[in-house]
Write a protein that holds these residues in place. Structure first.
Motif, PDB file in Angstrom:
ATOM      1  N   PHE A  59       0.819  -1.224  -0.107  1.00  0.00           N
ATOM      2  CA  PHE A  59       0.034  -0.034  -0.046  1.00  0.00           C
ATOM      3  C   PHE A  59       0.965   1.104  -0.043  1.00  0.00           C
ATOM      4  CE2 PHE A  59      -3.220  -3.070   1.483  1.00  0.00           C
ATOM      5  CZ  PHE A  59      -4.379  -2.361   1.039  1.00  0.00           C
ATOM      6  N   THR A  60       0.344   2.428  -0.484  1.00  0.00           N
ATOM      7  CA  THR A  60       1.192   3.630  -0.381  1.00  0.00           C
ATOM      8  C   THR A  60       0.895   4.151   1.172  1.00  0.00           C
ATOM      9  OG1 THR A  60      -1.197   4.848  -0.846  1.00  0.00           O
ATOM     10  CG2 THR A  60       0.280   4.459  -2.614  1.00  0.00           C
ATOM     11  N   GLU A  61       1.755   4.952   1.213  1.00  0.00           N
ATOM     12  CA  GLU A  61       1.763   5.356   3.083  1.00  0.00           C
ATOM     13  C   GLU A  61       0.614   5.871   3.321  1.00  0.00           C
ATOM     14  OE1 GLU A  61       4.365   4.763   5.080  1.00  0.00           O
ATOM     15  OE2 GLU A  61       5.416   3.574   3.565  1.00  0.00           O
ATOM     16  N   ASP A  62      -0.409   6.582   2.502  1.00  0.00           N
ATOM     17  CA  ASP A  62      -1.299   7.175   2.647  1.00  0.00           C
ATOM     18  C   ASP A  62      -2.678   6.539   2.265  1.00  0.00           C
ATOM     19  OD1 ASP A  62      -1.209   7.774   0.062  1.00  0.00           O
ATOM     20  OD2 ASP A  62      -1.433  10.117   0.412  1.00  0.00           O
ATOM     21  N   GLY A  63      -2.494   5.115   2.062  1.00  0.00           N
ATOM     22  CA  GLY A  63      -3.358   4.235   1.487  1.00  0.00           C
ATOM     23  C   GLY A  63      -4.874   4.196   2.241  1.00  0.00           C
ATOM     24  N   VAL A  64      -5.705   3.742   1.625  1.00  0.00           N
ATOM     25  CA  VAL A  64      -7.229   3.681   2.251  1.00  0.00           C
ATOM     26  C   VAL A  64      -7.685   2.387   1.953  1.00  0.00           C
ATOM     27  CG1 VAL A  64      -9.797   4.413   2.121  1.00  0.00           C
ATOM     28  CG2 VAL A  64      -7.625   6.217   2.184  1.00  0.00           C
ATOM     29  N   PHE A  65      -8.512   1.949   2.810  1.00  0.00           N
ATOM     30  CA  PHE A  65      -8.902   0.573   2.503  1.00  0.00           C
ATOM     31  C   PHE A  65     -10.533   0.497   3.000  1.00  0.00           C
ATOM     32  CE2 PHE A  65     -10.729  -3.768   3.554  1.00  0.00           C
ATOM     33  CZ  PHE A  65     -10.166  -4.563   2.600  1.00  0.00           C
ATOM     34  N   MET A  66     -11.420   0.087   2.329  1.00  0.00           N
ATOM     35  CA  MET A  66     -12.857   0.241   2.380  1.00  0.00           C
ATOM     36  C   MET A  66     -13.266  -1.171   2.795  1.00  0.00           C
ATOM     37  SD  MET A  66     -13.292   3.676   1.951  1.00  0.00           S
ATOM     38  CE  MET A  66     -15.098   3.845   1.402  1.00  0.00           C
ATOM     39  N   GLY A  67     -13.900  -1.394   3.904  1.00  0.00           N
ATOM     40  CA  GLY A  67     -14.367  -2.593   3.911  1.00  0.00           C
ATOM     41  C   GLY A  67     -15.914  -2.820   3.814  1.00  0.00           C
ATOM     42  N   THR A  68     -16.658  -3.507   4.009  1.00  0.00           N
ATOM     43  CA  THR A  68     -17.915  -3.945   3.674  1.00  0.00           C
ATOM     44  C   THR A  68     -19.262  -3.470   4.485  1.00  0.00           C
ATOM     45  OG1 THR A  68     -18.094  -6.096   4.806  1.00  0.00           O
ATOM     46  CG2 THR A  68     -17.319  -6.383   2.581  1.00  0.00           C
ATOM     47  N   ASP A  69     -18.682  -3.049   5.602  1.00  0.00           N
ATOM     48  CA  ASP A  69     -19.769  -2.136   6.474  1.00  0.00           C
ATOM     49  C   ASP A  69     -19.561  -0.576   6.204  1.00  0.00           C
ATOM     50  OD1 ASP A  69     -21.576  -1.714   8.322  1.00  0.00           O
ATOM     51  OD2 ASP A  69     -20.791  -3.317   9.835  1.00  0.00           O
ATOM     52  N   ARG A  73     -14.028   2.332   7.042  1.00  0.00           N
ATOM     53  CA  ARG A  73     -13.170   3.050   6.064  1.00  0.00           C
ATOM     54  C   ARG A  73     -11.629   3.431   6.876  1.00  0.00           C
ATOM     55  NH1 ARG A  73     -10.965   8.047   4.720  1.00  0.00           N
ATOM     56  NH2 ARG A  73     -10.996   8.475   2.405  1.00  0.00           N
ATOM     57  N   TRP A  74     -10.716   2.742   6.703  1.00  0.00           N
ATOM     58  CA  TRP A  74      -9.375   2.829   7.445  1.00  0.00           C
ATOM     59  C   TRP A  74      -8.579   3.540   6.519  1.00  0.00           C
ATOM     60  CZ3 TRP A  74     -11.896  -1.895   7.626  1.00  0.00           C
ATOM     61  CH2 TRP A  74     -12.577  -2.191   8.737  1.00  0.00           C
ATOM     62  N   THR A  75      -7.849   4.510   7.141  1.00  0.00           N
ATOM     63  CA  THR A  75      -6.493   5.226   6.379  1.00  0.00           C
ATOM     64  C   THR A  75      -5.024   4.715   7.073  1.00  0.00           C
ATOM     65  OG1 THR A  75      -6.603   7.029   7.850  1.00  0.00           O
ATOM     66  CG2 THR A  75      -7.897   7.202   5.816  1.00  0.00           C
ATOM     67  N   ARG A  76      -4.324   4.622   5.978  1.00  0.00           N
ATOM     68  CA  ARG A  76      -2.861   4.562   6.695  1.00  0.00           C
ATOM     69  C   ARG A  76      -2.221   5.632   7.189  1.00  0.00           C
ATOM     70  NH1 ARG A  76       1.249   1.631   3.882  1.00  0.00           N
ATOM     71  NH2 ARG A  76       1.742   1.222   6.174  1.00  0.00           N
ATOM     72  N   PRO A  77      -0.997   5.645   8.018  1.00  0.00           N
ATOM     73  CA  PRO A  77      -0.760   4.363   8.572  1.00  0.00           C
ATOM     74  C   PRO A  77      -1.931   3.974   9.768  1.00  0.00           C
ATOM     75  CG  PRO A  77       0.675   6.147   9.152  1.00  0.00           C
ATOM     76  CD  PRO A  77      -0.449   6.602   8.436  1.00  0.00           C
ATOM     77  N   ASP A  78      -1.958   4.928  10.514  1.00  0.00           N
ATOM     78  CA  ASP A  78      -2.669   4.733  11.938  1.00  0.00           C
ATOM     79  C   ASP A  78      -4.000   3.694  11.729  1.00  0.00           C
ATOM     80  OD1 ASP A  78      -0.699   6.514  13.026  1.00  0.00           O
ATOM     81  OD2 ASP A  78      -2.088   8.022  12.882  1.00  0.00           O
ATOM     82  N   GLU A  79      -4.903   3.957  11.193  1.00  0.00           N
ATOM     83  CA  GLU A  79      -6.258   3.210  11.242  1.00  0.00           C
ATOM     84  C   GLU A  79      -6.051   1.736  10.690  1.00  0.00           C
ATOM     85  OE1 GLU A  79      -9.680   6.709  11.237  1.00  0.00           O
ATOM     86  OE2 GLU A  79      -8.796   5.818   9.405  1.00  0.00           O
ATOM     87  N   GLU A  85      -3.260  -5.257  12.044  1.00  0.00           N
ATOM     88  CA  GLU A  85      -2.649  -6.328  13.142  1.00  0.00           C
ATOM     89  C   GLU A  85      -3.417  -7.083  13.863  1.00  0.00           C
ATOM     90  OE1 GLU A  85       0.747  -5.661  16.288  1.00  0.00           O
ATOM     91  OE2 GLU A  85       0.521  -4.143  14.857  1.00  0.00           O
ATOM     92  N   THR A  86      -4.792  -6.163  14.247  1.00  0.00           N
ATOM     93  CA  THR A  86      -5.583  -7.021  15.080  1.00  0.00           C
ATOM     94  C   THR A  86      -6.174  -8.420  14.053  1.00  0.00           C
ATOM     95  OG1 THR A  86      -6.267  -5.152  16.081  1.00  0.00           O
ATOM     96  CG2 THR A  86      -8.032  -7.009  15.958  1.00  0.00           C
ATOM     97  N   GLY A  87      -6.327  -8.249  12.726  1.00  0.00           N
ATOM     98  CA  GLY A  87      -6.968  -9.244  11.871  1.00  0.00           C
ATOM     99  C   GLY A  87      -5.934 -10.191  11.689  1.00  0.00           C
ATOM    100  N   PHE A  88      -4.740  -9.914  11.406  1.00  0.00           N
ATOM    101  CA  PHE A  88      -3.513 -10.921  11.410  1.00  0.00           C
ATOM    102  C   PHE A  88      -3.302 -11.547  12.654  1.00  0.00           C
ATOM    103  CE2 PHE A  88      -1.353  -9.121   7.001  1.00  0.00           C
ATOM    104  CZ  PHE A  88      -2.904  -9.321   6.348  1.00  0.00           C
ATOM    105  N   ASN A  89      -3.288 -11.091  13.836  1.00  0.00           N
ATOM    106  CA  ASN A  89      -3.177 -11.788  14.988  1.00  0.00           C
ATOM    107  C   ASN A  89      -4.342 -12.863  15.060  1.00  0.00           C
ATOM    108  OD1 ASN A  89      -1.118 -10.409  15.907  1.00  0.00           O
ATOM    109  ND2 ASN A  89      -2.249  -8.916  17.114  1.00  0.00           N
ATOM    110  N   LYS A  90      -5.384 -12.715  14.346  1.00  0.00           N
ATOM    111  CA  LYS A  90      -6.334 -13.954  14.419  1.00  0.00           C
ATOM    112  C   LYS A  90      -6.239 -14.722  13.048  1.00  0.00           C
ATOM    113  CE  LYS A  90      -9.903 -10.450  16.404  1.00  0.00           C
ATOM    114  NZ  LYS A  90     -11.123  -9.862  16.062  1.00  0.00           N
ATOM    115  N   GLY A  91      -5.254 -14.431  12.446  1.00  0.00           N
ATOM    116  CA  GLY A  91      -4.891 -15.457  11.432  1.00  0.00           C
ATOM    117  C   GLY A  91      -5.111 -14.918   9.964  1.00  0.00           C
ATOM    118  N   GLY A  92      -5.653 -13.739   9.952  1.00  0.00           N
ATOM    119  CA  GLY A  92      -5.493 -12.951   8.561  1.00  0.00           C
ATOM    120  C   GLY A  92      -6.918 -13.408   7.797  1.00  0.00           C
TER     121      GLY A  92
END
Length: 171
Positions: A59-69, A73-79, A85-92
């Motif tokens: 992803f770009t440093e300021d990338g955005v990911f839009m989920g299904t709900d 709407r999550w922006t990089r890097p913080d959200e 990290e939370t999702g991958f701790n559960k197995g991705g």
């Protein structure tokens, strides 16, 4: 647990190989198409293996990911990085590409795509997004994931969705 992960790995490898053949067989495939397909395939592969650093590096440093709900709407890097990290701790999460289309801006430095993916757990989705050329590489600047709802199921899904949003609003 090991058996399940092994089966997922074998199925995933087979689907990636089939997908690679599908993309390789497409007419008029350009070098940039191949690079973008590789980035998006790597994105899905890193997610299925819960490889956070590899996934986020696509992803770009300021990338955005839009989920299904509606609130996803999550922006990089913080959200987004925290969500990953939370999702991958559960197995991705695992999505295999089934079909993909890529288009480019006139200057060739921006590309947008739409793809259909399939999750063994959740079914079919549509991913759409934008990639930006960085030197000779491509990075995902925006990715949006949505459920695919067959027309014959739309009325029932719509009713469930409307009810869920009303319930949320009344809380």
């Amino acid at each position: 647990m090991f058996k399940t992960r092994f089966i997922k790995m074998v199925v995933g490898t087979c689907l990636v190989l089939v997908g690679t053949q599908f993309y390789a067989g497409a007419s008029e495939t350009t070098a940039d198409d191949s690079k973008i397909n590789r980035v998006l395939d790597d994105l899905h592969d890193a997610a299925s293996k819960a490889q956070k650093d590899r996934y986020l590096a696509l992803f770009t440093e300021d990338g955005v990911f839009m989920g299904t709900d509606d609130w996803e709407r999550w922006t990089r890097p913080d959200e987004f990085d925290a969500y990953v990290e939370t999702g991958f701790n559960k197995g991705g999460w695992t999505y295999f590409p089934v079909e993909r289309h890529i288009q480019y801006s006139p200057d060739g430095n921006t590309a947008w795509f739409d793809e259909i993916t399939e999750s063994p757990k959740w079914g079919r989705f549509r991913g759409t997004g934008v990639l930006i050329r960085h030197a000779d590489n491509w990075k995902v600047a925006h990715y949006a994931l949505s459920f695919l709802v067959p027309n014959e199921a739309w009325e029932q899904v719509s009713k469930m969705s409307t009810k869920a949003f009303e319930t949320r609003k009344n809380k």
